[in-house]
Design a protein around this motif. Structure first.
Motif, PDB file in Angstrom:
ATOM      1  N   PHE A 341       0.845  -1.189   0.000  1.00 19.88           N
ATOM      2  CA  PHE A 341       0.000   0.000   0.000  1.00 19.88           C
ATOM      3  C   PHE A 341       0.885   1.246   0.000  1.00 19.88           C
ATOM      4  O   PHE A 341       2.069   1.178  -0.284  1.00 19.88           O
ATOM      5  N   LEU A 342       0.320   2.396   0.334  1.00 15.16           N
ATOM      6  CA  LEU A 342       1.042   3.662   0.245  1.00 15.16           C
ATOM      7  C   LEU A 342       2.314   3.642   1.082  1.00 15.16           C
ATOM      8  O   LEU A 342       3.369   4.109   0.654  1.00 15.16           O
ATOM      9  N   CYS A 343       2.207   3.111   2.291  1.00 13.47           N
ATOM     10  CA  CYS A 343       3.345   3.153   3.223  1.00 13.47           C
ATOM     11  C   CYS A 343       4.062   1.823   3.368  1.00 13.47           C
ATOM     12  O   CYS A 343       5.269   1.799   3.606  1.00 13.47           O
ATOM     13  N   ASP A 344       3.333   0.694   3.264  1.00 11.09           N
ATOM     14  CA  ASP A 344       3.964  -0.584   3.548  1.00 11.09           C
ATOM     15  C   ASP A 344       3.001  -1.717   3.247  1.00 11.09           C
ATOM     16  O   ASP A 344       1.832  -1.496   2.910  1.00 11.09           O
ATOM     17  N   GLU A 345       3.498  -2.945   3.408  1.00 10.69           N
ATOM     18  CA  GLU A 345       2.628  -4.112   3.508  1.00 10.69           C
ATOM     19  C   GLU A 345       2.269  -4.300   4.980  1.00 10.69           C
ATOM     20  O   GLU A 345       3.006  -3.875   5.878  1.00 10.69           O
ATOM     21  N   TYR A 346       1.140  -4.971   5.233  1.00  9.42           N
ATOM     22  CA  TYR A 346       0.692  -5.143   6.617  1.00  9.42           C
ATOM     23  C   TYR A 346       0.291  -6.589   6.872  1.00  9.42           C
ATOM     24  O   TYR A 346      -0.405  -7.211   6.061  1.00  9.42           O
ATOM     25  N   THR A 347       0.748  -7.114   8.009  1.00 11.23           N
ATOM     26  CA  THR A 347       0.282  -8.427   8.449  1.00 11.23           C
ATOM     27  C   THR A 347      -1.108  -8.279   9.050  1.00 11.23           C
ATOM     28  O   THR A 347      -1.605  -7.166   9.267  1.00 11.23           O
ATOM     29  N   ASP A 348      -1.721  -9.409   9.352  1.00 11.25           N
ATOM     30  CA  ASP A 348      -3.052  -9.364   9.958  1.00 11.25           C
ATOM     31  C   ASP A 348      -3.014  -8.818  11.385  1.00 11.25           C
ATOM     32  O   ASP A 348      -4.069  -8.541  11.972  1.00 11.25           O
ATOM     33  N   ILE A 415       1.635   8.466  19.881  1.00 12.66           N
ATOM     34  CA  ILE A 415       1.668   8.829  18.460  1.00 12.66           C
ATOM     35  C   ILE A 415       2.005   7.571  17.669  1.00 12.66           C
ATOM     36  O   ILE A 415       2.942   6.843  18.030  1.00 12.66           O
ATOM     37  N   ALA A 416       1.269   7.312  16.596  1.00 17.28           N
ATOM     38  CA  ALA A 416       1.634   6.235  15.680  1.00 17.28           C
ATOM     39  C   ALA A 416       1.252   6.642  14.269  1.00 17.28           C
ATOM     40  O   ALA A 416       0.119   7.061  14.027  1.00 17.28           O
ATOM     41  N   GLN A 417       2.199   6.546  13.360  1.00 18.14           N
ATOM     42  CA  GLN A 417       1.938   6.886  11.964  1.00 18.14           C
ATOM     43  C   GLN A 417       1.602   5.631  11.170  1.00 18.14           C
ATOM     44  O   GLN A 417       2.109   4.547  11.443  1.00 18.14           O
ATOM     45  N   GLY A 418       0.744   5.801  10.185  1.00 21.34           N
ATOM     46  CA  GLY A 418       0.367   4.693   9.323  1.00 21.34           C
ATOM     47  C   GLY A 418      -0.433   5.219   8.157  1.00 21.34           C
ATOM     48  O   GLY A 418      -0.126   6.263   7.604  1.00 21.34           O
ATOM     49  N   GLU A 419      -1.494   4.500   7.820  1.00 20.76           N
ATOM     50  CA  GLU A 419      -2.322   4.931   6.694  1.00 20.76           C
ATOM     51  C   GLU A 419      -3.708   4.318   6.785  1.00 20.76           C
ATOM     52  O   GLU A 419      -3.928   3.321   7.481  1.00 20.76           O
ATOM     53  N   VAL A 420      -4.645   4.960   6.087  1.00 20.89           N
ATOM     54  CA  VAL A 420      -5.935   4.352   5.803  1.00 20.89           C
ATOM     55  C   VAL A 420      -5.782   3.648   4.465  1.00 20.89           C
ATOM     56  O   VAL A 420      -5.428   4.280   3.463  1.00 20.89           O
ATOM     57  N   ILE A 431     -15.867   5.209   8.784  1.00 20.66           N
ATOM     58  CA  ILE A 431     -15.061   4.031   9.125  1.00 20.66           C
ATOM     59  C   ILE A 431     -13.975   3.810   8.082  1.00 20.66           C
ATOM     60  O   ILE A 431     -14.156   4.119   6.898  1.00 20.66           O
ATOM     61  N   GLY A 432     -12.846   3.304   8.533  1.00 24.97           N
ATOM     62  CA  GLY A 432     -11.765   2.999   7.617  1.00 24.97           C
ATOM     63  C   GLY A 432     -10.884   1.901   8.169  1.00 24.97           C
ATOM     64  O   GLY A 432     -10.854   1.649   9.385  1.00 24.97           O
ATOM     65  N   ILE A 433     -10.164   1.220   7.280  1.00 25.38           N
ATOM     66  CA  ILE A 433      -9.195   0.203   7.692  1.00 25.38           C
ATOM     67  C   ILE A 433      -7.836   0.877   7.793  1.00 25.38           C
ATOM     68  O   ILE A 433      -7.339   1.451   6.819  1.00 25.38           O
ATOM     69  N   PHE A 434      -7.254   0.824   8.972  1.00 21.90           N
ATOM     70  CA  PHE A 434      -5.971   1.466   9.248  1.00 21.90           C
ATOM     71  C   PHE A 434      -4.865   0.425   9.273  1.00 21.90           C
ATOM     72  O   PHE A 434      -5.028  -0.665   9.842  1.00 21.90           O
ATOM     73  N   GLY A 435      -3.741   0.787   8.667  1.00 17.63           N
ATOM     74  CA  GLY A 435      -2.534  -0.015   8.777  1.00 17.63           C
ATOM     75  C   GLY A 435      -1.495   0.735   9.587  1.00 17.63           C
ATOM     76  O   GLY A 435      -1.148   1.870   9.247  1.00 17.63           O
ATOM     77  N   VAL A 436      -1.030   0.124  10.672  1.00 19.16           N
ATOM     78  CA  VAL A 436       0.009   0.699  11.539  1.00 19.16           C
ATOM     79  C   VAL A 436       1.008  -0.405  11.839  1.00 19.16           C
ATOM     80  O   VAL A 436       0.627  -1.475  12.353  1.00 19.16           O
ATOM     81  N   LYS A 437       2.257  -0.182  11.534  1.00 20.17           N
ATOM     82  CA  LYS A 437       3.266  -1.223  11.751  1.00 20.17           C
ATOM     83  C   LYS A 437       3.349  -1.591  13.235  1.00 20.17           C
ATOM     84  O   LYS A 437       3.323  -0.744  14.111  1.00 20.17           O
ATOM     85  N   ASN A 438       3.423  -2.906  13.470  1.00 21.71           N
ATOM     86  CA  ASN A 438       3.547  -3.452  14.827  1.00 21.71           C
ATOM     87  C   ASN A 438       2.384  -3.031  15.725  1.00 21.71           C
ATOM     88  O   ASN A 438       2.552  -2.809  16.920  1.00 21.71           O
ATOM     89  N   MET A 439       1.187  -2.954  15.134  1.00 21.65           N
ATOM     90  CA  MET A 439       0.027  -2.459  15.858  1.00 21.65           C
ATOM     91  C   MET A 439      -0.354  -3.344  17.027  1.00 21.65           C
ATOM     92  O   MET A 439      -0.717  -2.846  18.098  1.00 21.65           O
ATOM     93  N   SER A 440      -0.292  -4.643  16.886  1.00 21.10           N
ATOM     94  CA  SER A 440      -0.759  -5.512  17.974  1.00 21.10           C
ATOM     95  C   SER A 440       0.084  -5.331  19.226  1.00 21.10           C
ATOM     96  O   SER A 440      -0.441  -5.339  20.345  1.00 21.10           O
ATOM     97  N   ARG A 441       1.384  -5.136  19.061  1.00 26.09           N
ATOM     98  CA  ARG A 441       2.249  -4.908  20.225  1.00 26.09           C
ATOM     99  C   ARG A 441       1.982  -3.528  20.817  1.00 26.09           C
ATOM    100  O   ARG A 441       1.949  -3.351  22.037  1.00 26.09           O
TER     101      ARG A 441
END
Length: 498
Positions: A341-348, A415-420, A431-441
């Motif tokens: 995507f715009l910023c990265d690939e994302y795991t589930d 603060i966490a940067q990512g993307e919709v 509503i939107g699907i957000f991708g944030v690296k290492n979100m679960s942690r």
């Protein structure tokens, strides 16, 4: 954005009296020229006091930039600089201040042309600490004219937020809804930030709303709403009530902001709002937010405070969303897995849905439409739940963040940067699907571990570097500013063996 400060930076050059004045004068002129070439002349002011070398010069410069209407200050070390008068200037100036300094220009002029500002910046920082005076010092504060011009320009979003907070009143209506301990808001910390608050009853709001019945301005607001919604105007019959409510809030702001220049609001829409007012206020909230007047839901005082900071940074609409639900595995497998995507690939583990009923500005939503509030309509007549704005949030860069007071009035933030990401949610609300690296942690070891509520503010850009500096300037300890750690960098509470 009429509810955001306009910044005018006064640039004052300082000089240690044992160095040639010409160093500071010529270098300041070069910075001004570089700034005007890159960014234009608006928003900056060159203090004509040639050089600040003493306390008397400091007083002259302070008087001059105040008369010029400057609400932000750049102290520019053209050479080593006088740590007494230069830091007194920052202390006595009633607004945010930054420091930057000149790099040496050429190997051919390192005798009379050497300024030693690299050394002087160390003493300036030390003297600021002794005076307990806050100032913004960039990551790389020493550079040539082009670099310093860039630094001054990057100071503008920081200055906007600080000036905004110094002149902000939060207006709230009603206590938080039952079962919303998450919106607990000790107000002591607001005063620590110089933010004013006016707390009102929902009855006050209802009385004012009723007095606006038949307001001659309603028809014009209805037309404006209809133009904004276009084909999404699915329930036109509710627009007159929404227009009446919008006028109620805007009139309240003008009558109650008092000595403050800027206002943000926090209201609630349940459990009695719908039946007493006959609609939900989501769309009105979104319209005010699009003008730079954030309105948070559920009387979330620190939510609207966070939104206002983001509005000042980006000079754009922000939103407030629940960190709400997981993304179904079949949706991940079909539409997200393995895609760049715009910023990265994302795991589930790095995706979630951010949701609120309909408070996001129409400019930030795809194919928005006026709708009823589906959650409330499960228990109430549909006709009293009309007024929400639905649509998937537009894809693009995003920063999720929040400034929060703990129960014992300590301020902390994340603060966490990512993307919709551009994947249809197949759901309802804003509503939107957000991708944030290492979100679960981050979710487990910051949001849960440090007891943050479920509301997050969202800027539609990557603005973490500005927000980080603003939070530091506000006096929040860096250990209380959280962010999403990269893989391999463990949170203090994270189990390294898990």
């Amino acid at each position: 954005m009429n509810n955001v400060p306009k910044i005018k930076v006064g640039i004052v050059a300082v000089s240690r009296d044992c160095f040639p004045e010409s160093l500071a004068v010529n270098r300041r002129k070069a910075v001004i020229a570089a700034y005007e070439k890159k960014f234009g002349k608006d928003g900056i002011y060159e203090c004509p006091i040639c050089i600040v070398e003493s306390e008397i010069h400091m007083q002259q410069a302070l008087e001059d930039i105040n008369k010029a209407g400057c609400n932000a200050l750049c102290v520019y070390l053209g050479n080593f600089g006088p740590e007494i008068s230069e830091t007194m200037l920052a202390k006595y100036f009633n607004g945010p201040a930054m420091f930057c300094a000149a790099a040496e220009e050429t190997q051919n002029d390192l005798i009379d042309g050497r300024g030693d500002a690299y050394c002087g910046m160390l003493n300036a920082s030390h003297a600021l600490s002794l005076r307990k005076t806050r100032a913004y010092i960039p990551e790389e504060p020493v550079g040539d004219a082009d670099h310093c011009a860039e630094l001054i320009h990057e100071f503008l979003p920081i200055a906007r937020a600080i000036v905004g907070l110094q002149n902000l009143k939060i207006i709230s209506f009603g206590p938080r809804p039952n079962n919303f301990l998450a919106c607990n808001a000790p107000i002591r910390a607001l005063y620590d930030l110089d933010v004013e608050i006016e707390e009102n009853s929902e009855l006050d709001l209802l009385e004012s709303f009723q007095k606006h019945q038949g307001d001659p301005r309603i028809d014009d607001v209805v037309k404006d709403m209809a133009n904004e919604l276009g084909a999404g105007n699915k329930i036109p019959s509710v627009l007159p009530k929404l227009a009446q409510y919008e006028l109620t809030l805007t009139d309240w702001i003008e009558a109650h902001k008092g000595c403050r220049q800027f206002v943000s609001l926090t209201t609630k829409c349940w459990p009695a709002f719908q039946t007493m007012f006959g609609f939900v206020p989501c769309y009105v909230n979104s319209r005010l937010t699009s003008r730079g007047i954030p309105v948070s839901c559920e009387v979330d005082i620190y939510g609207t405070l966070s939104e206002f900071i983001g509005t000042c940074i980006t000079e754009d609409a922000v939103t407030l969303l629940d960190i709400n639900n997981t993304v179904p595995n079949d949706m991940y497998e079909e539409s997200i897995k393995g895609k760049k995507f715009l910023c990265d690939e994302y795991t589930d583990k790095e995706i979630f849905m951010g949701f609120h009923c309909g408070n996001t500005a129409s400019s930030k939503v795809c194919n928005c439409s006026m709708c009823f509030q589906r959650i409330m309509a499960r228990a109430l007549p549909v006709e009293v739940t009309n007024g929400t704005l639905e649509g998937d949030i537009k894809p693009g860069k995003a920063t999720i963040y929040r400034l929060q007071s703990t129960a014992d009035t300590k301020l902390r933030a994340y603060i966490a940067q990512g993307e919709v990401i551009p994947v249809a949610t197949r759901s309802f609300g804003s509503i939107g699907i957000f991708g944030v690296k290492n979100m679960s942690r981050f979710y487990r070891h910051v949001l849960i571990e440090k007891h943050y509520p479920h509301h997050c503010a969202v800027m539609f850009d990557h603005a973490g570097k500005y927000l980080w500096e603003i939070l530091k300037y506000m006096g929040i300890p860096v250990e209380e500013i959280d962010y999403n750690f990269p893989k391999g960098d463990y949170y203090p509470t994270e189990n390294p063996f898990a």
